[in-house]
Design an enzyme around this catalytic site. Structure first.
Site, PDB file in Angstrom:
ATOM      1  N   ALA A   1       0.804  -1.232   0.000  1.00 34.46           N
ATOM      2  CA  ALA A   1       0.000   0.000   0.000  1.00 34.46           C
ATOM      3  C   ALA A   1       0.834   1.277   0.000  1.00 34.46           C
ATOM      4  CB  ALA A   1      -0.940  -0.005   1.206  1.00 34.46           C
TER       5      ALA A   1
ATOM      6  N   CYS B   1      16.059   1.005  -0.311  1.00 35.47           N
ATOM      7  CA  CYS B   1      16.330   0.169   0.846  1.00 35.47           C
ATOM      8  C   CYS B   1      17.821   0.128   1.146  1.00 35.47           C
ATOM      9  CB  CYS B   1      15.794  -1.225   0.612  1.00 35.47           C
ATOM     10  SG  CYS B   1      14.184  -1.196  -0.154  1.00 35.47           S
TER      11      CYS B   1
HETATM   12  N1  PLP Z   1       9.336  -5.287  -4.000  1.00 29.76           N
HETATM   13  C1  PLP Z   1       9.651  -4.143  -4.603  1.00 29.76           C
HETATM   14  C2  PLP Z   1       9.796  -4.111  -6.084  1.00 29.76           C
HETATM   15  C3  PLP Z   1       9.831  -2.962  -3.856  1.00 29.76           C
HETATM   16  O1  PLP Z   1      10.149  -1.822  -4.478  1.00 29.76           O
HETATM   17  C4  PLP Z   1       9.690  -3.016  -2.456  1.00 29.76           C
HETATM   18  C5  PLP Z   1       9.924  -1.815  -1.621  1.00 29.76           C
HETATM   19  O2  PLP Z   1      10.921  -1.126  -1.786  1.00 29.76           O
HETATM   20  C6  PLP Z   1       9.333  -4.251  -1.874  1.00 29.76           C
HETATM   21  C7  PLP Z   1       9.170  -5.349  -2.662  1.00 29.76           C
HETATM   22  C8  PLP Z   1       9.123  -4.373  -0.401  1.00 29.76           C
HETATM   23  O3  PLP Z   1       7.836  -3.932  -0.065  1.00 29.76           O
HETATM   24  P1  PLP Z   1       7.492  -3.584   1.468  1.00 29.76           P
HETATM   25  O4  PLP Z   1       8.173  -2.299   1.781  1.00 29.76           O
HETATM   26  O5  PLP Z   1       5.995  -3.464   1.500  1.00 29.76           O
HETATM   27  O6  PLP Z   1       7.973  -4.722   2.268  1.00 29.76           O
END
Ligand code: PLP
Length: 374
Positions: A200, A326
């Protein structure tokens, strides 16, 4: 100082209507959806209406939508259960996936001795689908895990083609659609995909909630165990305010999709034009025809500027990312750019600029002005 937020692939600002909806649920609808009294039943009603609304926006049925705490959880769940319960012996993925997929696959390789194959990446950052077909010609029970839109470069996967190839080879297909859900039309009735994942906070909803689409009769088993919530597939009292906020955010994203997409595209094209004027030898990592919300650029600056560029922009109130959000604080180069850039270019500063409908031309001008002072 005006804050310029151009890091929307990392996370997005909440829409005011979403905050309103969440506040209402937190204030008034605090019942537990599993309780049988009227407060519980009212909560259950919100839960199921949210599920229906999300399913409708994506061409799924409500029972195929399972709420999770985030995209990472949903990716972990699907990959793990595919190996543990559906007896998948091989995962085909790519080196440019999000770590929520890559690291999970590596753990499963160690734990279950499965085979991991990485599909080749073309020089422009796209998945080599011919190579995928070749890999699939070996008959092993396989899950293909390839993301729809790459979070660092915006490279787009041809879901229809990959889905068809997977079906022809009886392989399961999982797609991390965290960057595309809410930003482009998706019809799961037409696509040959078994599992998708969304989050979300990438489409102007709250953090800490996401969902998985699990195609009917897939046989997927729970990641963890407890109560009967989410048909026993995801135990734990539902975070109703998060779920209602997510449903509202998705609804609004799809209602306003065309208008917001055209606004963002105009900004992106304007930025490219300005970069061509001010930094003629810049280049676009992953090519010019990536997803409209992301632009990853290699700047014609010396490698010794790489370490300070984000800091410098931050001092001017501008939030962008280097590679994946990240790992923007890490000194390691982006694992995605490492697959598509030469060693020399990898040392130079690359920036990921990612847009939302809240951005303006002024934001772009401020970014360009700030880059000119480096
Ligand atoms: N997959 C992708 C392509 C993303 O960009 C991200 C977030 O940076 C995630 C997964 C992880 O999602 P969440 O932050 O909801 O764990």
């Amino acid at each position: 100082m005006k804050k310029v937020y151009l890091d929307n692939a990392s996370t997005t600002a909440l829409r005011p209507e979403v905050i309103q909806e969440m506040t209402k649920v937190l204030t008034e609808d605090y019942g537990n959806p599993s309780s049988t009294h009227s407060l519980g039943r009212a909560a259950k009603n919100i839960l199921e209406l949210s599920r229906k609304a999300i399913a409708k926006n994506l061409g799924a049925t409500a029972q195929e939508i399972i709420f999770t705490s985030c995209g990472t959880e949903a990716n972990n769940w699907i990959l793990r259960s595919a190996v543990k319960d559906l007896k998948v012996k091989r995962i085909i993925t790519s080196k440019i996936e999000h770590h929520a997929v890559l690291h999970t696959a590596l753990v499963l390789e160690k734990e279950f001795g499965i085979q991991i194959d990485y599909v080749a990446i073309k020089p422009n950052g796209e998945i080599d689908i011919t190579n995928l077909a070749e890999l699939l010609s070996h008959e092993t029970k396989t899950l293909v895990s390839l993301m729809h839109v790459n979070n660092e470069t915006g490279t787009i996967l041809d879901l229809e083609r990959v889905g068809r190839i997977c079906k022809e080879h009886s392989a399961l297909f999982h797609s991390d659609m965290v960057q595309s859900v809410g930003k482009t039309a998706i019809d799961l009735q037409k696509l040959s995909v078994d599992f998708i994942v969304a989050s979300a906070h990438k489409f102007h909803g709250p953090k800490g909630v996401g969902f998985a689409f699990i195609r009917k009769n897939s046989g997927l088993q729970p990641l963890f165990f407890g109560g009967e919530q989410e048909k026993g597939l995801r135990a734990g009292t539902e975070a109703l305010h998060q779920i209602a906020g997510m449903a509202k955010a998705l609804e609004l994203s799809y209602t306003k999709l065309e208008m917001e997409r055209s606004h963002i595209l105009q900004l992106k094209n304007y930025l490219i034009l300005e970069l061509e004027i001010e930094f003629p030898s810049f280049s676009i990592n992953g090519g010019a025809d990536g997803f409209y919300t992301v632009l990853n650029i290699l700047l014609p600056f010396a490698a010794d500027k790489t370490a300070m560029i984000l800091f410098h922009l931050d001092m001017k109130g501008i939030a962008v990312s280097r590679g994946s959000a990240c790992q923007s604080g890490s000194v390691k180069p982006s694992h995605v750019l490492a697959e598509i850039l030469s060693d020399e270019d990898l040392k130079k500063p690359s920036l990921r600029i990612s847009f939302s409908h809240y951005n303006t031309r002024e934001d772009i001008n401020l970014l360009i002005d700030a880059l000119k002072t480096i």
